[in-house]
Scaffold this motif. Structure first.
Motif, PDB file in Angstrom:
ATOM      1  N   GLU A   1      31.874 -33.945 -11.379  1.00 32.86           N
ATOM      2  CA  GLU A   1      31.480 -35.264 -12.242  1.00 32.86           C
ATOM      3  C   GLU A   1      30.515 -34.936 -13.169  1.00 32.86           C
ATOM      4  O   GLU A   1      30.693 -35.112 -14.549  1.00 32.86           O
ATOM      5  CB  GLU A   1      31.046 -36.384 -11.099  1.00 32.86           C
ATOM      6  CG  GLU A   1      30.575 -37.686 -11.869  1.00 32.86           C
ATOM      7  CD  GLU A   1      30.125 -38.711 -10.701  1.00 32.86           C
ATOM      8  OE1 GLU A   1      30.800 -40.007 -10.948  1.00 32.86           O
ATOM      9  OE2 GLU A   1      29.657 -38.366  -9.899  1.00 32.86           O
TER      10      GLU A   1
ATOM     11  N   VAL B   1      32.324 -32.801 -15.886  1.00 28.54           N
ATOM     12  CA  VAL B   1      33.277 -33.743 -16.785  1.00 28.54           C
ATOM     13  C   VAL B   1      32.648 -34.339 -17.763  1.00 28.54           C
ATOM     14  O   VAL B   1      32.718 -34.497 -19.211  1.00 28.54           O
ATOM     15  CB  VAL B   1      34.091 -34.751 -16.145  1.00 28.54           C
ATOM     16  CG1 VAL B   1      34.689 -35.773 -16.871  1.00 28.54           C
ATOM     17  CG2 VAL B   1      35.022 -34.079 -15.140  1.00 28.54           C
ATOM     18  N   ALA B   2      31.202 -34.935 -17.311  1.00 28.26           N
ATOM     19  CA  ALA B   2      30.578 -35.723 -18.378  1.00 28.26           C
ATOM     20  C   ALA B   2      29.647 -34.522 -19.363  1.00 28.26           C
ATOM     21  O   ALA B   2      29.867 -35.009 -20.639  1.00 28.26           O
ATOM     22  CB  ALA B   2      29.392 -36.114 -17.388  1.00 28.26           C
TER      23      ALA B   2
ATOM     24  N   ILE C   1      32.668 -33.642 -21.834  1.00 20.00           N
ATOM     25  CA  ILE C   1      32.979 -34.678 -22.975  1.00 20.00           C
ATOM     26  C   ILE C   1      32.008 -34.926 -23.924  1.00 20.00           C
ATOM     27  O   ILE C   1      32.313 -34.916 -25.181  1.00 20.00           O
ATOM     28  CB  ILE C   1      33.208 -35.959 -22.117  1.00 20.00           C
ATOM     29  CG1 ILE C   1      34.561 -35.919 -21.417  1.00 20.00           C
ATOM     30  CG2 ILE C   1      33.333 -37.389 -22.906  1.00 20.00           C
ATOM     31  CD1 ILE C   1      34.810 -36.991 -20.186  1.00 20.00           C
ATOM     32  N   SER C   2      30.816 -34.463 -23.560  1.00 16.13           N
ATOM     33  CA  SER C   2      29.604 -34.677 -24.379  1.00 16.13           C
ATOM     34  C   SER C   2      29.580 -33.583 -25.454  1.00 16.13           C
ATOM     35  O   SER C   2      29.398 -33.820 -26.658  1.00 16.13           O
ATOM     36  CB  SER C   2      28.225 -34.806 -23.470  1.00 16.13           C
ATOM     37  OG  SER C   2      27.262 -34.595 -24.636  1.00 16.13           O
TER      38      SER C   2
ATOM     39  N   LEU D   1      36.842 -41.008 -11.040  1.00 12.89           N
ATOM     40  CA  LEU D   1      36.568 -40.079 -12.123  1.00 12.89           C
ATOM     41  C   LEU D   1      37.634 -40.113 -13.070  1.00 12.89           C
ATOM     42  O   LEU D   1      37.552 -40.198 -14.212  1.00 12.89           O
ATOM     43  CB  LEU D   1      36.262 -38.744 -11.578  1.00 12.89           C
ATOM     44  CG  LEU D   1      35.483 -37.854 -12.608  1.00 12.89           C
ATOM     45  CD1 LEU D   1      34.296 -38.589 -13.240  1.00 12.89           C
ATOM     46  CD2 LEU D   1      35.141 -36.511 -12.059  1.00 12.89           C
TER      47      LEU D   1
ATOM     48  N   GLU E   1      38.646 -43.120 -14.964  1.00 12.63           N
ATOM     49  CA  GLU E   1      37.627 -43.321 -16.164  1.00 12.63           C
ATOM     50  C   GLU E   1      37.821 -42.462 -17.270  1.00 12.63           C
ATOM     51  O   GLU E   1      37.555 -42.829 -18.597  1.00 12.63           O
ATOM     52  CB  GLU E   1      36.295 -43.441 -15.508  1.00 12.63           C
ATOM     53  CG  GLU E   1      35.198 -43.837 -16.724  1.00 12.63           C
ATOM     54  CD  GLU E   1      33.877 -43.923 -15.992  1.00 12.63           C
ATOM     55  OE1 GLU E   1      32.798 -44.464 -16.954  1.00 12.63           O
ATOM     56  OE2 GLU E   1      33.674 -43.833 -14.848  1.00 12.63           O
ATOM     57  N   TYR E   2      37.990 -41.063 -16.918  1.00 12.44           N
ATOM     58  CA  TYR E   2      37.984 -40.232 -18.091  1.00 12.44           C
ATOM     59  C   TYR E   2      39.122 -39.256 -18.518  1.00 12.44           C
ATOM     60  O   TYR E   2      39.267 -38.661 -19.470  1.00 12.44           O
ATOM     61  CB  TYR E   2      36.863 -39.087 -17.717  1.00 12.44           C
ATOM     62  CG  TYR E   2      35.481 -39.734 -17.643  1.00 12.44           C
ATOM     63  CD1 TYR E   2      34.765 -40.112 -18.704  1.00 12.44           C
ATOM     64  CD2 TYR E   2      34.773 -39.926 -16.522  1.00 12.44           C
ATOM     65  CE1 TYR E   2      33.473 -40.948 -18.757  1.00 12.44           C
ATOM     66  CE2 TYR E   2      33.454 -40.448 -16.285  1.00 12.44           C
ATOM     67  CZ  TYR E   2      32.843 -40.851 -17.427  1.00 12.44           C
ATOM     68  OH  TYR E   2      31.519 -41.268 -17.393  1.00 12.44           O
TER      69      TYR E   2
ATOM     70  N   ARG F   1      43.136 -49.020 -18.288  1.00 14.93           N
ATOM     71  CA  ARG F   1      43.547 -47.700 -18.727  1.00 14.93           C
ATOM     72  C   ARG F   1      44.838 -47.300 -18.413  1.00 14.93           C
ATOM     73  O   ARG F   1      45.360 -46.095 -18.719  1.00 14.93           O
ATOM     74  CB  ARG F   1      42.433 -46.687 -18.727  1.00 14.93           C
ATOM     75  CG  ARG F   1      41.157 -46.761 -19.389  1.00 14.93           C
ATOM     76  CD  ARG F   1      40.204 -45.693 -19.091  1.00 14.93           C
ATOM     77  NE  ARG F   1      40.934 -44.720 -19.893  1.00 14.93           N
ATOM     78  CZ  ARG F   1      41.382 -43.174 -19.254  1.00 14.93           C
ATOM     79  NH1 ARG F   1      41.147 -42.991 -18.100  1.00 14.93           N
ATOM     80  NH2 ARG F   1      41.638 -42.306 -20.080  1.00 14.93           N
TER      81      ARG F   1
END
Length: 293
Positions: free
Chosen positions: A122, A125-126, A129-130, A160, A163-164, A205
């Protein structure tokens, strides 16, 4: 919405240059859409072969999948962005939690609990993406956004992905340290429940996320019952009924397997199937018939 089929080929071999380029061209000639490299110690490193494949084919390329516990996210972002640039924007970045405890230990890492591994995924991934979305990031990927596949089986990983991810990877397996390779097949009912859970959490989504499945075996035979019994006796000592019904095992004549693949899409909405190189030749006639349909 019914997506057209897409087929991936995962390669475990440790390449030398000529053989790898030749085999990459063969994968493309046989109609596969994407070549993927897994992430295991003792096998080839994931990113360099993908660059070589992209240089001699029009295939998309991907990691299938990276163990997020092995990587520092900014360094992973650098390597992924560089690979995307060198492949002309054809990288699909696949990520998972990792499960092979001996590989963690060989790197001096503590695999921790399943919760710990999902926490790392998690966080990775965050951060990715950032980094990918920051205008000042160098190197920057060609693709915006970078296509992200998140693979797993548990609720948190599927949330997860919901969402992404651009692609959710259903593995149909569960961690079991007592099983060869550390994984065991889940039941058909449990697999269907996992897909249904994802459909519940993905919500609005749903149409944006492609569904992928890693097939565990492809056996072309005129005697399906005998082949299933052989697999039970030599590889998977679970009830025959489960082997007969599992979407992870494609067994039968080419026509029967084509029907099984179509049923996987009709029943589960899974249009992107991956097989490993051991099953490349067996699966080729199915790809020839169904690619892009």
């Amino acid at each position: 919405m019914t997506r057209p089929f897409r087929f991936g080929l995962g390669k475990l071999e440790i390449p030398d240059s000529d053989d790898w380029l030749k085999s990459s061209r063969q994968v493309e000639d046989e109609g596969y859409d994407i070549l993927l490299v897994p992430d295991h110690l003792g096998k080839t490193a994931p990113f360099p072969p993908l660059v070589a494949t992209a240089a001699v084919t029009g295939l998309r390329v991907g990691t299938g999948v990276l163990n997020s516990g092995f990587y520092h996210p900014p360094l992973l972002a650098r390597d992924a962005a560089t690979t995307d640039r060198l492949t002309g924007g054809r990288l699909e970045l696949g990520l998972g939690t990792g499960y092979a405890h001996p590989e963690f230990h060989a790197l001096g890492l503590d695999p921790g609990t399943p919760k710990d591994r999902v926490d790392r995924l998690e966080a990775t991934v965050a951060q990715l993406i950032s980094i990918f979305s920051a205008p000042e990031s160098v190197p920057a990927p060609v693709q915006k956004p970078m296509p992200l596949l998140i693979a797993g089986n548990g609720n948190r990983v599927l949330r997860l992905a919901a969402e992404y991810a651009d692609i959710v990877g259903f593995i149909g397996m569960r961690y079991d340290p007592t099983s060869p390779g550390g994984l065991r097949l889940i039941s058909t009912e449990e697999f269907a429940e996992r897909v249904a859970y994802f459909e519940e959490v993905v919500g609005a989504r749903s149409a944006e996320v492609e569904r992928n499945l890693l097939i565990q075996a492809v056996v072309v035979t005129d005697d399906r019952d005998a082949a299933i019994r052989h697999i039970q006796q030599t590889q998977l000592p679970i009830p025959l009924e489960e082997l007969e019904r599992s979407p992870l095992l494609l067994i039968g004549s080419v026509e029967q397997i084509i029907g099984q693949v179509q049923e996987i899409r009709d029943r589960y909405g899974i249009s992107y199937l991956t097989v490993m190189d051991a099953h490349q030749e067996a699966f080729r006639p199915v790809v020839e018939v169904l690619a892009g349909k």
